[in-house]
Design an enzyme around this catalytic site. Sequence first.
Site, PDB file in Angstrom:
ATOM      1  N   GLU A   2       7.181   1.782   6.535  1.00  0.00           N
ATOM      2  CA  GLU A   2       7.440   0.400   6.071  1.00  0.00           C
ATOM      3  C   GLU A   2       8.586   0.355   5.064  1.00  0.00           C
ATOM      4  O   GLU A   2       8.524  -0.345   4.054  1.00  0.00           O
ATOM      5  CB  GLU A   2       6.168  -0.185   5.414  1.00  0.00           C
ATOM      6  CG  GLU A   2       4.930  -0.098   6.274  1.00  0.00           C
ATOM      7  CD  GLU A   2       3.704  -0.763   5.645  1.00  0.00           C
ATOM      8  OE1 GLU A   2       3.843  -1.479   4.629  1.00  0.00           O
ATOM      9  OE2 GLU A   2       2.602  -0.565   6.187  1.00  0.00           O
ATOM     10  N   GLU A  28      -4.390   2.169   3.435  1.00  0.00           N
ATOM     11  CA  GLU A  28      -4.542   2.049   1.975  1.00  0.00           C
ATOM     12  C   GLU A  28      -5.967   2.289   1.463  1.00  0.00           C
ATOM     13  O   GLU A  28      -6.487   1.505   0.668  1.00  0.00           O
ATOM     14  CB  GLU A  28      -4.043   0.676   1.511  1.00  0.00           C
ATOM     15  CG  GLU A  28      -2.596   0.417   1.924  1.00  0.00           C
ATOM     16  CD  GLU A  28      -2.057  -0.936   1.456  1.00  0.00           C
ATOM     17  OE1 GLU A  28      -2.844  -1.742   0.946  1.00  0.00           O
ATOM     18  OE2 GLU A  28      -0.846  -1.166   1.603  1.00  0.00           O
TER      19      GLU A  28
HETATM   20  C1  XIL Z   1       2.637  -7.699   4.507  1.00  0.00           C
HETATM   21  C2  XIL Z   1       3.425  -8.653   5.399  1.00  0.00           C
HETATM   22  O1  XIL Z   1       4.778  -8.270   5.390  1.00  0.00           O
HETATM   23  C3  XIL Z   1       3.276 -10.071   4.896  1.00  0.00           C
HETATM   24  O2  XIL Z   1       3.898 -10.986   5.817  1.00  0.00           O
HETATM   25  C4  XIL Z   1       1.784 -10.419   4.752  1.00  0.00           C
HETATM   26  O3  XIL Z   1       1.653 -11.689   4.181  1.00  0.00           O
HETATM   27  C5  XIL Z   1       1.088  -9.396   3.875  1.00  0.00           C
HETATM   28  O4  XIL Z   1       1.292  -8.103   4.399  1.00  0.00           O
HETATM   29  N1  XIL Z   1       1.679  -2.862   3.174  1.00  0.00           N
HETATM   30  C6  XIL Z   1       1.252  -3.053   4.469  1.00  0.00           C
HETATM   31  C7  XIL Z   1       1.720  -4.245   5.226  1.00  0.00           C
HETATM   32  O5  XIL Z   1       0.573  -2.167   5.018  1.00  0.00           O
HETATM   33  O6  XIL Z   1       0.771  -4.680   6.158  1.00  0.00           O
HETATM   34  C8  XIL Z   1       2.099  -5.369   4.310  1.00  0.00           C
HETATM   35  O7  XIL Z   1       2.660  -6.416   5.102  1.00  0.00           O
HETATM   36  C9  XIL Z   1       3.075  -4.892   3.257  1.00  0.00           C
HETATM   37  C10 XIL Z   1       2.459  -3.816   2.404  1.00  0.00           C
END
Ligand code: XIL
Length: 362
Positions: free
Chosen positions: A273, A157
């Site tokens: 994701e 990001e």
């Molecule tokens: C999220 C996790 O799912 C949560 O448990 C944590 O509290 C915060 O992060 N983008 C990403 C992930 O790259 O690492 C994130 O994961 C969700 C959004």
Amino acid sequence: MERRTFLRLSAGAMTLAAARFLRAQETSGPRTLRQAAAPRNLLVGTAVGRGALGDPDMARLIGEQFNIVVSENDMKWAATQPEQGRYDFSHADQLVAFAESHDQRVRGHNLCWHADNPKWLEAALTPQNAATILEDHVRTVAGHYAERIHSWDVVNEAVNPDDGREDGLRKSIWLQMLGPDYLELAFRTAAEADPKARLTYNDYGLELDNSGDDRRRKALLKLLHRFRKKNIPLHAIGIQSHLSGSLVPPTWKGLNHFLNQVHDLGLEAYVTEMDVNDLELPADIPTRDRMIGNLYRSYLEDVLKHPAVKAVLTWGFTDRFSWLNGLQRQRPDHLPKRPLPFDADLHPKPAFDAMVEALTKG
Ligand code: XIL
């Protein structure tokens, strides 16, 4: 069963045989995601949260269904270097061992991000020490897992045109300390520490046909061209794919164009994701699950047409645990969200069927 044999059977036996025949037909297609992905050599996976492997039913499902896994939180900085200079791989090591014993690959997520950092890090960072701290972390974590990781999200990001910079980069803590060169440092260090891993840049907001995502794709492409010019080791783009269920009708023109350009640059692309946020979808569960499944199908059939796309991972697999039921905005009716391919009781949903179909097609 051969048709002739089938016809010779007595009436009573025929009913039984016919039932068996039909059942065999029904189950002759792939019954798991990893079976569906195998013929095209695709990877299909899930994020695994802490605790999932301790539940025998969830562990069995993860082993059966997926051929790649990623830790939801345990490879992030807060988990791997909770205090300066003290590294902790205990949780992530368990997942890597599980994956290896189930013939699964592992994605590493992530080495450098503006979020999920330990408190000490932001307190300690100065423009003078930031390069050393970053290098040490990347070398130690990527080195610990060297040769065991399919792909590392080296930087997560880093693009955010809303921050107003000309290069579209996010004004993250790393950018503030080191300027844009922090990306190069992270990627070069990761390449030295684990020359086998495919080094990935991972981001969100790359999926939709709207002006915001358009700007984000353009800024990222500029960054990719800069990487190429400077010969920075980079092998893949991670497209997070956190989708919203209220997209009607979904179109993926911008993403298609983007994936062609990624391919032209010689890069792979992974859906890293995926989930569907059903914040605004109807309460009725069959209706909601059908709409969510349709979005999975539309998205995955589209992206899987691209030769660059080699992997699809969802951010969790069961609605029992999704980050969307945690920190994110909740549904006005307070019903739990249903963003993933298996329901809270681990039964497959229409999103699962959509994944099987999309992985099989192509
Ligand atoms: C999220 C996790 O799912 C949560 O448990 C944590 O509290 C915060 O992060 N983008 C990403 C992930 O790259 O690492 C994130 O994961 C969700 C959004």
